[in-house]
Design a protein around this motif. Structure first.
Motif, PDB file in Angstrom:
ATOM      1  N   ARG A 193       5.421  -4.196  32.253  1.00  0.00           N
ATOM      2  CA  ARG A 193       6.452  -3.838  31.276  1.00  0.00           C
ATOM      3  C   ARG A 193       7.012  -5.073  30.586  1.00  0.00           C
ATOM      4  O   ARG A 193       7.217  -5.082  29.378  1.00  0.00           O
ATOM      5  N   LEU A 194       7.286  -6.126  31.355  1.00  0.00           N
ATOM      6  CA  LEU A 194       7.880  -7.326  30.767  1.00  0.00           C
ATOM      7  C   LEU A 194       6.855  -8.110  29.955  1.00  0.00           C
ATOM      8  O   LEU A 194       7.204  -8.679  28.914  1.00  0.00           O
ATOM      9  N   ASP A 195       5.608  -8.133  30.390  1.00  0.00           N
ATOM     10  CA  ASP A 195       4.571  -8.856  29.644  1.00  0.00           C
ATOM     11  C   ASP A 195       4.255  -8.188  28.310  1.00  0.00           C
ATOM     12  O   ASP A 195       3.853  -8.858  27.357  1.00  0.00           O
ATOM     13  N   SER A 196       4.431  -6.863  28.242  1.00  0.00           N
ATOM     14  CA  SER A 196       4.089  -6.157  27.006  1.00  0.00           C
ATOM     15  C   SER A 196       5.293  -5.958  26.072  1.00  0.00           C
ATOM     16  O   SER A 196       5.122  -5.481  24.955  1.00  0.00           O
ATOM     17  N   ALA A 197       6.476  -6.330  26.505  1.00  0.00           N
ATOM     18  CA  ALA A 197       7.683  -6.135  25.698  1.00  0.00           C
ATOM     19  C   ALA A 197       7.821  -7.235  24.644  1.00  0.00           C
ATOM     20  O   ALA A 197       7.352  -8.359  24.853  1.00  0.00           O
ATOM     21  N   PRO A 198       8.497  -6.957  23.531  1.00  0.00           N
ATOM     22  CA  PRO A 198       8.730  -7.977  22.508  1.00  0.00           C
ATOM     23  C   PRO A 198       9.539  -9.163  23.040  1.00  0.00           C
ATOM     24  O   PRO A 198       9.368 -10.282  22.587  1.00  0.00           O
ATOM     25  N   SER A 199      10.441  -8.891  24.001  1.00  0.00           N
ATOM     26  CA  SER A 199      11.208  -9.957  24.639  1.00  0.00           C
ATOM     27  C   SER A 199      11.504  -9.519  26.072  1.00  0.00           C
ATOM     28  O   SER A 199      11.402  -8.337  26.395  1.00  0.00           O
ATOM     29  N   ILE A 200      11.874 -10.464  26.911  1.00  0.00           N
ATOM     30  CA  ILE A 200      12.209 -10.149  28.299  1.00  0.00           C
ATOM     31  C   ILE A 200      13.386  -9.168  28.333  1.00  0.00           C
ATOM     32  O   ILE A 200      13.350  -8.170  29.056  1.00  0.00           O
ATOM     33  N   GLY A 201      14.413  -9.431  27.559  1.00  0.00           N
ATOM     34  CA  GLY A 201      15.578  -8.549  27.531  1.00  0.00           C
ATOM     35  C   GLY A 201      15.230  -7.132  27.125  1.00  0.00           C
ATOM     36  O   GLY A 201      15.708  -6.161  27.726  1.00  0.00           O
ATOM     37  N   GLU A 202      14.396  -6.988  26.095  1.00  0.00           N
ATOM     38  CA  GLU A 202      13.998  -5.654  25.651  1.00  0.00           C
ATOM     39  C   GLU A 202      13.181  -4.944  26.725  1.00  0.00           C
ATOM     40  O   GLU A 202      13.309  -3.734  26.923  1.00  0.00           O
ATOM     41  N   GLY A 203      12.362  -5.703  27.429  1.00  0.00           N
ATOM     42  CA  GLY A 203      11.582  -5.127  28.524  1.00  0.00           C
ATOM     43  C   GLY A 203      12.482  -4.641  29.651  1.00  0.00           C
ATOM     44  O   GLY A 203      12.267  -3.557  30.207  1.00  0.00           O
ATOM     45  N   ILE A 204      13.494  -5.423  29.973  1.00  0.00           N
ATOM     46  CA  ILE A 204      14.440  -5.020  31.016  1.00  0.00           C
ATOM     47  C   ILE A 204      15.207  -3.771  30.587  1.00  0.00           C
ATOM     48  O   ILE A 204      15.378  -2.839  31.379  1.00  0.00           O
ATOM     49  N   CYS A 205      15.640  -3.726  29.332  1.00  0.00           N
ATOM     50  CA  CYS A 205      16.329  -2.525  28.829  1.00  0.00           C
ATOM     51  C   CYS A 205      15.435  -1.294  28.964  1.00  0.00           C
ATOM     52  O   CYS A 205      15.897  -0.222  29.370  1.00  0.00           O
ATOM     53  N   ALA A 206      14.154  -1.447  28.635  1.00  0.00           N
ATOM     54  CA  ALA A 206      13.219  -0.318  28.733  1.00  0.00           C
ATOM     55  C   ALA A 206      13.046   0.118  30.189  1.00  0.00           C
ATOM     56  O   ALA A 206      13.018   1.323  30.481  1.00  0.00           O
ATOM     57  N   ILE A 207      12.945  -0.837  31.104  1.00  0.00           N
ATOM     58  CA  ILE A 207      12.817  -0.506  32.531  1.00  0.00           C
ATOM     59  C   ILE A 207      14.055   0.249  33.007  1.00  0.00           C
ATOM     60  O   ILE A 207      13.949   1.276  33.690  1.00  0.00           O
ATOM     61  N   LEU A 208      15.228  -0.249  32.654  1.00  0.00           N
ATOM     62  CA  LEU A 208      16.464   0.412  33.072  1.00  0.00           C
ATOM     63  C   LEU A 208      16.567   1.820  32.491  1.00  0.00           C
ATOM     64  O   LEU A 208      16.972   2.763  33.186  1.00  0.00           O
ATOM     65  N   ASP A 209      16.195   1.965  31.232  1.00  0.00           N
ATOM     66  CA  ASP A 209      16.241   3.290  30.613  1.00  0.00           C
ATOM     67  C   ASP A 209      15.279   4.246  31.316  1.00  0.00           C
ATOM     68  O   ASP A 209      15.612   5.413  31.544  1.00  0.00           O
ATOM     69  N   GLU A 210      14.105   3.765  31.691  1.00  0.00           N
ATOM     70  CA  GLU A 210      13.155   4.606  32.423  1.00  0.00           C
ATOM     71  C   GLU A 210      13.715   5.006  33.784  1.00  0.00           C
ATOM     72  O   GLU A 210      13.502   6.130  34.246  1.00  0.00           O
ATOM     73  N   MET A 211      14.427   4.090  34.449  1.00  0.00           N
ATOM     74  CA  MET A 211      15.049   4.425  35.734  1.00  0.00           C
ATOM     75  C   MET A 211      16.060   5.553  35.563  1.00  0.00           C
ATOM     76  O   MET A 211      16.117   6.471  36.385  1.00  0.00           O
ATOM     77  N   VAL A 212      16.859   5.469  34.515  1.00  0.00           N
ATOM     78  CA  VAL A 212      17.841   6.520  34.261  1.00  0.00           C
ATOM     79  C   VAL A 212      17.113   7.840  33.988  1.00  0.00           C
ATOM     80  O   VAL A 212      17.475   8.887  34.531  1.00  0.00           O
ATOM     81  N   GLU A 213      16.074   7.811  33.154  1.00  0.00           N
ATOM     82  CA  GLU A 213      15.309   9.024  32.853  1.00  0.00           C
ATOM     83  C   GLU A 213      14.655   9.594  34.114  1.00  0.00           C
ATOM     84  O   GLU A 213      14.645  10.813  34.309  1.00  0.00           O
ATOM     85  N   ASP A 214      14.105   8.724  34.960  1.00  0.00           N
ATOM     86  CA  ASP A 214      13.481   9.178  36.205  1.00  0.00           C
ATOM     87  C   ASP A 214      14.465   9.931  37.083  1.00  0.00           C
ATOM     88  O   ASP A 214      14.088  10.848  37.809  1.00  0.00           O
ATOM     89  N   SER A 215      15.727   9.549  37.028  1.00  0.00           N
ATOM     90  CA  SER A 215      16.737  10.189  37.882  1.00  0.00           C
ATOM     91  C   SER A 215      16.941  11.655  37.526  1.00  0.00           C
ATOM     92  O   SER A 215      17.537  12.398  38.306  1.00  0.00           O
TER      93      SER A 215
END
Length: 194
Positions: free
Chosen positions: A72-94
């Motif tokens: 996720r972080l390697d494919s993201a435009p930036s590290i921060g954007e990748g982290i935001c996407a991971i966190l959003d997926e965690m919320v969606e998974d819940s």
């Protein structure tokens, strides 16, 4: 004596699901046998014990978690954007009906009173995940700031994994993440959305 033939990865994956849902203590050997399709003798021969299978399940879960973060972080435009996407997926998974939180965190919570080798192992794997985030953050921030932000990120991840017990809590989780992690490049919210 013939050697048992089975797909070790499949057995470990099935065991992850069982231990993740029930925990180590509540997963009986009969449940392990039923879930894996193996006879007790094959489990003992291949893994040494229920404990050996549990450890391998924790290792595989941690390995897959780190691999997912890297991708996720390697494919993201930036590290921060990748982290935001991971966190959003965690919320969606819940929101999933069969949501089980995090296997490593659940193991720590289950075994906190015992502080045994599995508790220590889960803690070490979570520390490894924090170090992984720190190493990525170090690409954009100095050493001290990347360490602090990785710790803050893990605290928020733990919170998401535990807080998600309420099915209607996703808006509050997103608000809390934005408030607690203001240094991340959160996407602009649409008026009236949370």
């Amino acid at each position: 004596m013939a050697k048992a033939q089975f797909d070790r990865n499949q057995v470990v994956d099935r065991s992850i699901k069982l231990f993740w849902q029930n925990g180590f203590s509540a997963s009986s050997m009969q449940q392990v046998v039923k879930n894996t399709g193996l006879q007790p003798g094959s489990i003992y021969l291949a893994f040494g014990s229920k404990e050996g299978l549990f450890r391998e399940a924790l290792e595989e879960y941690a390995r897959k978690s780190k691999e997912y973060i890297r991708k996720r972080l390697d494919s993201a435009p930036s590290i921060g954007e990748g982290i935001c996407a991971i966190l959003d997926e965690m919320v969606e998974d819940s929101l999933r009906r069969n949501y089980c939180s995090c296997f490593l965190i659940k193991t720590q919570l289950e075994l906190a009173a015992q502080r045994n080798e599995f508790y220590d192992f889960a803690a070490a794997q979570l520390a490894g995940i924090e170090e992984l985030y720190r190493s990525y953050l170090a690409r954009e921030f100095d050493a001290d700031l990347s360490r602090k932000r990785a710790s803050s990120l893990m605290l928020h991840i733990f919170g998401v994994k535990v807080y998600s017990y309420q099915r209607d809590s996703t808006a509050r989780m997103r608000e809390g993440l934005r408030e607690g992690l203001p240094w991340l490049p959160w996407p602009q919210q649409q008026p009236g959305s949370a």
